[in-house]
Design an enzyme around this catalytic site. Sequence first.
Site, PDB file in Angstrom:
ATOM      1  CG  ASP A  38      -2.074   1.093   0.914  1.00 41.52           C
ATOM      2  OD1 ASP A  38      -2.430   1.182  -0.097  1.00 41.52           O
ATOM      3  OD2 ASP A  38      -2.907   0.979   1.946  1.00 41.52           O
ATOM      4  CG  HIS A  55      -0.413   1.824  -9.253  1.00 43.53           C
ATOM      5  ND1 HIS A  55      -0.440   1.437  -7.832  1.00 43.53           N
ATOM      6  CD2 HIS A  55      -1.681   2.893  -9.875  1.00 43.53           C
ATOM      7  CE1 HIS A  55      -2.037   1.958  -7.125  1.00 43.53           C
ATOM      8  NE2 HIS A  55      -1.904   2.688  -8.562  1.00 43.53           N
ATOM      9  CG  LEU A 149       9.627 -17.144  -3.436  1.00 42.93           C
ATOM     10  CD1 LEU A 149       8.929 -17.009  -2.253  1.00 42.93           C
ATOM     11  CD2 LEU A 149       9.202 -15.562  -3.998  1.00 42.93           C
TER      12      LEU A 149
HETATM   13  C1  IPE Z   1      -5.259  -2.719  -0.173  1.00 42.82           C
HETATM   14  O1  IPE Z   1      -5.218  -1.203  -0.244  1.00 42.82           O
HETATM   15  C2  IPE Z   1      -5.797  -3.552  -1.717  1.00 42.82           C
HETATM   16  C3  IPE Z   1      -4.142  -3.904  -2.228  1.00 42.82           C
HETATM   17  C4  IPE Z   1      -3.030  -3.051  -1.798  1.00 42.82           C
HETATM   18  C5  IPE Z   1      -4.438  -3.629  -3.682  1.00 42.82           C
HETATM   19  P1  IPE Z   1      -6.227  -0.249  -0.563  1.00 42.82           P
HETATM   20  O2  IPE Z   1      -5.226   1.119  -0.601  1.00 42.82           O
HETATM   21  O3  IPE Z   1      -6.815  -0.737  -1.485  1.00 42.82           O
HETATM   22  O4  IPE Z   1      -7.306  -0.716   0.640  1.00 42.82           O
HETATM   23  P2  IPE Z   1      -8.603   1.197   1.478  1.00 42.82           P
HETATM   24  O5  IPE Z   1      -9.323   1.298   0.618  1.00 42.82           O
HETATM   25  O6  IPE Z   1      -7.434   1.933   1.579  1.00 42.82           O
HETATM   26  O7  IPE Z   1      -8.600  -0.450   2.540  1.00 42.82           O
HETATM   27  C1  IPE Z   2      -1.612   0.372  -3.687  1.00 41.97           C
HETATM   28  O1  IPE Z   2      -1.071   1.644  -3.646  1.00 41.97           O
HETATM   29  C2  IPE Z   2      -2.065  -0.133  -4.734  1.00 41.97           C
HETATM   30  C3  IPE Z   2      -3.192  -1.122  -4.975  1.00 41.97           C
HETATM   31  C4  IPE Z   2      -4.384  -0.363  -3.933  1.00 41.97           C
HETATM   32  C5  IPE Z   2      -3.697  -1.160  -5.674  1.00 41.97           C
HETATM   33  P1  IPE Z   2      -2.237   1.932  -3.416  1.00 41.97           P
HETATM   34  O2  IPE Z   2      -3.227   3.065  -4.601  1.00 41.97           O
HETATM   35  O3  IPE Z   2      -3.415   2.107  -2.358  1.00 41.97           O
HETATM   36  O4  IPE Z   2      -1.506   3.729  -2.865  1.00 41.97           O
HETATM   37  P2  IPE Z   2      -2.282   4.929  -1.982  1.00 41.97           P
HETATM   38  O5  IPE Z   2      -3.131   4.288  -0.654  1.00 41.97           O
HETATM   39  O6  IPE Z   2      -3.758   6.111  -2.346  1.00 41.97           O
HETATM   40  O7  IPE Z   2      -1.494   5.561  -1.545  1.00 41.97           O
HETATM   41 MG    MG Z   3      -4.352   2.324  -0.753  1.00 44.79          MG
END
Ligand code: IPE
Ligand code: IPE
Ligand code: MG
Length: 264
Positions: A38, A55, A149
């Site tokens: 995240d 990303h 792995l």
């Molecule tokens: C969880 O992250 C999903 C992934 C890392 C793929 P999100 O960024 O979507 O989660 P919330 O919305 O903050 O709970």
């Molecule tokens: C995690 O990073 C990747 C996915 C959920 C696909 P985020 O896109 O959720 O990044 P933040 O949480 O907005 O910083």
């Molecule tokens: Mg996120």
Amino acid sequence: MLNKLIRKSEKSISIPLGKRKENAQQEQLPGHIAIIMDGNGRWAKKRALPRIAGHHEGMKTVKKITRFANEVGIKVLTLYAFSTENWKRPKMEVEFLMRLPEEFLGTYLPELIEQNVQVQMMGNIESLPEHTKRAVQKAIDQTATNDGLILNFALNYGSRDEIVQAVSKIARDVQEGNVALEEISEALLSNHLMTKNLSEPDLLIRTSGEVRLSNFMLWQLAYTEFWFTDTLWPDFDESCLMDAIENYQKRNRRYGGLKEGEGN
Ligand code: IPE
Ligand code: IPE
Ligand code: MG
């Protein structure tokens, strides 16, 4: 803050990564590490870049961490890449995320094959775009006989959806007379989940400072050790993974019981 920075750099200067890795290998390693990757969007925002740049950078971290986890001797690495709720994001971001597996595997699949990594995937594969499915399936097929792995991508994965599917399959089996009610057990349910061939995670890591599960492996994490870090996923590196592993190795996993010598 400054103190924290100094302490952090002192730590990494005093023990080189290779040595930390060797030390960790002398003790019980977490067999299965699951990561909620995240913070990509926030990483980009801090640099005034579009979210997709975060990303893209996060994909580089996936390579780095996979390589290192394999070197350390971790058996299974599950990475939460896209949740069943992430479809709520802007179309352009979703489209970019659905292209990432192709880009990642396009450049990295030969290395995964060479490193003896086996790619697996869990999630609702059916509703992924054709091009994403094709890229992932190719990686699964070409690494199927590898026995190093296991790199398990959670793509279009949602734990509630997974449990609903499992329960519905079991209900059908009962209705058709293939399973007796008395046969319903924790093991039976586990065997209907997308992780049926995997051990349960020993260590869960979530980056970016969020302290929640966001519909990730609700059943499988029942006795997992959790590690939350403020580091954003694109900044997460080998030493961050070592921090989590070293901390894990100091934990006392009791599973509701007591360890030897803890009773009276
Ligand atoms: C969880 O992250 C999903 C992934 C890392 C793929 P999100 O960024 O979507 O989660 P919330 O919305 O903050 O709970
Ligand atoms: C995690 O990073 C990747 C996915 C959920 C696909 P985020 O896109 O959720 O990044 P933040 O949480 O907005 O910083
Ligand atoms: Mg996120």
